[in-house]
Design a protein around this motif. Structure first.
Motif, PDB file in Angstrom:
ATOM      1  N   ALA A 172      59.565  26.983  43.162  1.00 46.82           N
ATOM      2  CA  ALA A 172      59.031  28.292  43.544  1.00 46.82           C
ATOM      3  C   ALA A 172      60.125  29.347  43.484  1.00 46.82           C
ATOM      4  O   ALA A 172      60.555  29.892  44.506  1.00 46.82           O
ATOM      5  CB  ALA A 172      58.428  28.219  44.938  1.00 46.82           C
ATOM      6  N   ASP A 173      60.620  29.613  42.278  1.00 43.47           N
ATOM      7  CA  ASP A 173      61.631  30.655  42.092  1.00 43.47           C
ATOM      8  C   ASP A 173      60.956  32.028  42.060  1.00 43.47           C
ATOM      9  O   ASP A 173      59.734  32.152  41.969  1.00 43.47           O
ATOM     10  CB  ASP A 173      62.381  30.433  40.781  1.00 43.47           C
ATOM     11  CG  ASP A 173      63.163  29.130  40.785  1.00 43.47           C
ATOM     12  OD1 ASP A 173      63.583  28.712  41.879  1.00 43.47           O
ATOM     13  OD2 ASP A 173      63.322  28.540  39.699  1.00 43.47           O
ATOM     14  N   GLU A 174      61.778  33.044  42.112  1.00 41.12           N
ATOM     15  CA  GLU A 174      61.257  34.404  42.051  1.00 41.12           C
ATOM     16  C   GLU A 174      60.588  34.631  40.690  1.00 41.12           C
ATOM     17  O   GLU A 174      61.132  34.309  39.638  1.00 41.12           O
ATOM     18  CB  GLU A 174      62.419  35.380  42.231  1.00 41.12           C
ATOM     19  CG  GLU A 174      61.984  36.837  42.330  1.00 41.12           C
ATOM     20  CD  GLU A 174      63.169  37.746  42.598  1.00 41.12           C
ATOM     21  OE1 GLU A 174      63.133  38.479  43.605  1.00 41.12           O
ATOM     22  OE2 GLU A 174      64.140  37.701  41.813  1.00 41.12           O
ATOM     23  N   LEU A 175      59.372  35.169  40.726  1.00 39.14           N
ATOM     24  CA  LEU A 175      58.667  35.464  39.481  1.00 39.14           C
ATOM     25  C   LEU A 175      59.111  36.820  38.961  1.00 39.14           C
ATOM     26  O   LEU A 175      59.136  37.810  39.694  1.00 39.14           O
ATOM     27  CB  LEU A 175      57.150  35.485  39.720  1.00 39.14           C
ATOM     28  CG  LEU A 175      56.281  35.748  38.476  1.00 39.14           C
ATOM     29  CD1 LEU A 175      56.458  34.632  37.446  1.00 39.14           C
ATOM     30  CD2 LEU A 175      54.814  35.901  38.861  1.00 39.14           C
ATOM     31  N   THR A 176      59.497  36.845  37.710  1.00 41.52           N
ATOM     32  CA  THR A 176      59.948  38.096  37.095  1.00 41.52           C
ATOM     33  C   THR A 176      58.968  38.513  35.999  1.00 41.52           C
ATOM     34  O   THR A 176      58.151  37.719  35.524  1.00 41.52           O
ATOM     35  CB  THR A 176      61.343  37.946  36.478  1.00 41.52           C
ATOM     36  OG1 THR A 176      61.270  37.026  35.379  1.00 41.52           O
ATOM     37  CG2 THR A 176      62.342  37.455  37.521  1.00 41.52           C
ATOM     38  N   LEU A 177      59.096  39.745  35.599  1.00 46.47           N
ATOM     39  CA  LEU A 177      58.244  40.284  34.545  1.00 46.47           C
ATOM     40  C   LEU A 177      58.412  39.482  33.258  1.00 46.47           C
ATOM     41  O   LEU A 177      57.429  39.152  32.570  1.00 46.47           O
ATOM     42  CB  LEU A 177      58.612  41.751  34.315  1.00 46.47           C
ATOM     43  CG  LEU A 177      57.613  42.657  33.585  1.00 46.47           C
ATOM     44  CD1 LEU A 177      56.268  42.669  34.293  1.00 46.47           C
ATOM     45  CD2 LEU A 177      58.182  44.081  33.494  1.00 46.47           C
ATOM     46  N   GLY A 178      59.662  39.141  32.955  1.00 43.48           N
ATOM     47  CA  GLY A 178      59.935  38.378  31.739  1.00 43.48           C
ATOM     48  C   GLY A 178      59.358  36.979  31.782  1.00 43.48           C
ATOM     49  O   GLY A 178      58.803  36.482  30.800  1.00 43.48           O
ATOM     50  N   LYS A 179      59.489  36.300  32.940  1.00 40.78           N
ATOM     51  CA  LYS A 179      58.959  34.935  33.059  1.00 40.78           C
ATOM     52  C   LYS A 179      57.442  34.918  32.916  1.00 40.78           C
ATOM     53  O   LYS A 179      56.870  34.038  32.263  1.00 40.78           O
ATOM     54  CB  LYS A 179      59.353  34.338  34.407  1.00 40.78           C
ATOM     55  CG  LYS A 179      60.819  33.942  34.519  1.00 40.78           C
ATOM     56  CD  LYS A 179      61.129  33.382  35.904  1.00 40.78           C
ATOM     57  CE  LYS A 179      62.601  33.004  36.037  1.00 40.78           C
ATOM     58  NZ  LYS A 179      62.924  32.500  37.398  1.00 40.78           N
ATOM     59  N   LEU A 180      56.779  35.887  33.543  1.00 43.19           N
ATOM     60  CA  LEU A 180      55.319  35.943  33.451  1.00 43.19           C
ATOM     61  C   LEU A 180      54.880  36.204  32.010  1.00 43.19           C
ATOM     62  O   LEU A 180      53.989  35.519  31.486  1.00 43.19           O
ATOM     63  CB  LEU A 180      54.777  37.038  34.370  1.00 43.19           C
ATOM     64  CG  LEU A 180      53.259  37.254  34.309  1.00 43.19           C
ATOM     65  CD1 LEU A 180      52.510  35.977  34.686  1.00 43.19           C
ATOM     66  CD2 LEU A 180      52.839  38.409  35.219  1.00 43.19           C
TER      67      LEU A 180
END
Length: 595
Positions: A41-49
């Motif tokens: 459960a890492d921080e979701l970023t714009l790039g990852k999404l």
């Protein structure tokens, strides 16, 4: 000013410091990679999404699992979190805004793919839950915030052509329930969102700006693009046509409800298996639309009110052309509904809509203000005239047939020329002239004009103003140069041109049915003396040129052929004794309808 050009807020209080942050690493507050069904459960970023949605574009199982895990409220919240980076309310770099727009597009497409993977019932519930969660956020939800999430809903449903019918139907059902309950209580539901737009204006086409902020109009456009959903929506509850077509006040325009009405009443599969229900929607829908307080030429707002739905309304009338013909020819006042229609030649067509001809006048008046819609209807009427007289008909059938069509020609010319305004003091004869001029043109020229009307109109416009069409026609015929300043002369010019083209179509229709004198070898009548309007077959005999062959003539040859065809049509030995009745019918019926 374009909605996309809204000023950027100066305050950065709600923004992260992105001066040293790659746009891919910009966090989406409140979300972790658990959303992507990942164990860490890492921080979701714009790039990852964005990367996940790109790599999963062909994996509908992964997408269905993601949106199911988010639920409707999480889907709306995630859409909003991404939308905050478009840059309408907070300062964003070009790269950040570009990635946010791309990711929003991926979210919408991915939701559509997921909705097609889900069970039908689940997809329908998800659509309903989206509307419910946007309008009434649940305080117990992990994604709860004060205010609504209608902007996210509007974006996800705007141009949702990739979504399943069931998701759209679920959203429409829930919207209907919320809106009609509120209207019954005297407090129409407010579908606007809280505060200034955060991202939607930057995501819609310029041509859609008039309506893309209004959720009911958006959902009606969705129904227009989903035939199964629109059929089930309008046939599942009789009150929906009355309310949504006739009563609801749209904050957008009328293009959405016109498209939904068209889809519900003309989708081929459902016209085949349940024609009565589709025809009923058409009959009551046309009646309800014609009686809207904000619809019609005399109520036009800035020249467009109602015209934005003209092409959809034209398509309905085209699909039920026999009903339009009989409604004008008989001039009845019956309440709209369905019945077994009897054509001029005695053919029975069950489950046909009845259109009140007064209501038709209003609808045709609006259709006549959209160039493409007018061309398409004229093409359909021309084809119907040419093909309505079946083989085996006799001269009595021809007389009845001509009488019917004279009524139709007069009625349609009157409606388009006056805008459907009864007792119009100053009718605009340009529209009647355009309608009559189009009657003279073969199908290939009409198709070419329709294309020109698109290219010569304003960019990305759904509506082609009839003035554009009129400008295209003005240099093409002497009709426009007759009676410019004299009303009586103008009427006569329109009537004479209408009669000439009408008689040519009657001649072709009679020829197709074998009723013309020259087709009887014992009549003594031949076509030998006509050069351009006839074709010599290999056996040396002459026959009448067909409409298809006529299309391939040069402009000069068409003029000569028109003269010969008109001479033939007025020759007593051609259409037999019926020719006098045909002329009398036209004179009486056309002039009665278009005095």
């Amino acid at each position: 000013m374009s909605l996309a050009a809204l000023p950027v807020a100066a305050s950065l209080a709600a923004c992260h410091d992105k001066s040293t942050t790659s746009v891919d690493a910009i966090p989406l507050d409140g979300f972790t990679t658990a959303v992507l069904r990942q164990e860490d459960a890492d921080e979701l970023t714009l790039g990852k999404l964005s990367s996940f949605l790109e790599t999963s574009c062909d994996d509908s199982d992964a997408l269905a699992a993601m949106f199911s895990g988010l639920g409707a409220d999480g889907t709306l919240a995630l859409t909003e979190a991404v939308g905050d980076h478009v840059g309408l309310t907070h300062r964003a770099s070009d790269a950040e805004s570009k990635l946010a727009r791309k990711t929003l597009g991926q979210l919408k497409r991915s939701l559509g793919a997921a909705s097609k993977k889900w069970e039908l019932g689940y997809a329908r519930r998800f659509g309903a839950d989206l509307v419910e969660a946007a309008a009434y956020p649940d305080p117990a939800s992990l994604y709860y915030q004060l205010g609504n999430r209608n902007e996210s809903l509007a974006y996800l449903l705007y141009d949702a052509s990739g979504a399943s019918d069931e998701l759209i139907l679920g959203a429409a059902d829930k919207m209907d329930r919320i809106q009609r309950q509120a209207a019954a209580a005297g407090y129409p539901h407010d579908w606007a969102w809280n505060g200034r737009p955060r991202f939607l204006p930057g995501m819609v086409e310029e041509a859609d700006e008039d309506w893309a902020h209004d959720i009911p109009t958006i959902i009606m456009h969705d129904l227009g693009a989903h035939g199964r959903a629109s059929y089930k929506f309008f046939t599942g509850d009789d009150g929906r046509v009355e309310y949504w077509v006739g009563e609801h006040v749209y904050d957008g325009d009328l293009s959405g409800i016109a498209a939904a009405l068209d889809s519900a009443s003309t989708t081929t599969d459902f016209m085949t298996i349940d024609r009565q229900a589709c025809a009923n929607v058409a009959a009551f829908g046309i009646e309800a639309m014609a009686h809207r307080k904000d619809f019609g030429v005399k109520r036009v707002k800035h020249g467009k009110r109602g015209v934005e739905g003209a092409q959809s309304l034209e398509h309905i009338l085209e699909a039920y052309m026999d009903s339009l013909i009989v409604s004008y020819a008989t001039g009845g006042w019956e309440y709209p509904g369905t019945y077994t229609l009897t054509t001029a030649t005695g053919q029975k067509i069950p489950n046909s809509p009845w259109f009140n001809h007064i209501s038709l006048d209003v609808i045709l008046g609006v259709i006549g203000r959209d160039g493409r819609a007018m061309i398409h209807l004229r093409t359909a009427v021309n084809n119907a005239e040419l093909n309505s007289l079946p083989p085996g008909s006799d001269e009595e059938d021809l007389t009845i047939f001509a009488d019917y069509w004279a009524e139709v020609e007069g009625g349609t010319t009157n409606a388009i020329g006056t805008g459907g305004i009864r007792g119009a003091a100053n009718p605009d004869y340009r529209f009647a002239q355009a309608w009559t001029d189009l009657a003279n043109k073969p199908a290939s020229e009409l198709a070419e004009l329709a294309q020109q009307c698109v290219s010569d109109a304003f960019d990305n416009a759904a509506v082609c103003d009839s003035s554009t069409l009129i400008d295209l026609l003005k240099d093409d015929t002497s009709l426009w140069r007759n009676g410019d300043d004299n009303t009586d002369e103008k009427r006569r010019a329109i009537r004479n041109a209408a009669y000439s083209s009408y008689m040519r179509r009657m001649l072709w229709a009679a020829d197709a049915a074998g009723l013309n004198g020259y087709q009887d070898p014992d009549s003594g009548h031949t076509l030998d003396s006509y050069s351009t309007a006839t074709v010599q077959d290999p056996d040396g005999t002459y026959r009448l040129i067909t409409p298809q062959e006529y299309e391939h003539l040069s402009d000069e040859e068409k003029k000569r052929a028109n003269t010969e065809l008109e001479m033939l049509a007025d020759t007593p030995g051609c259409m037999g004794d019926a020719v006098g009745e045909v002329k009398n019918s036209f004179d009486q019926q056309f002039q009665e309808r278009y005095p």
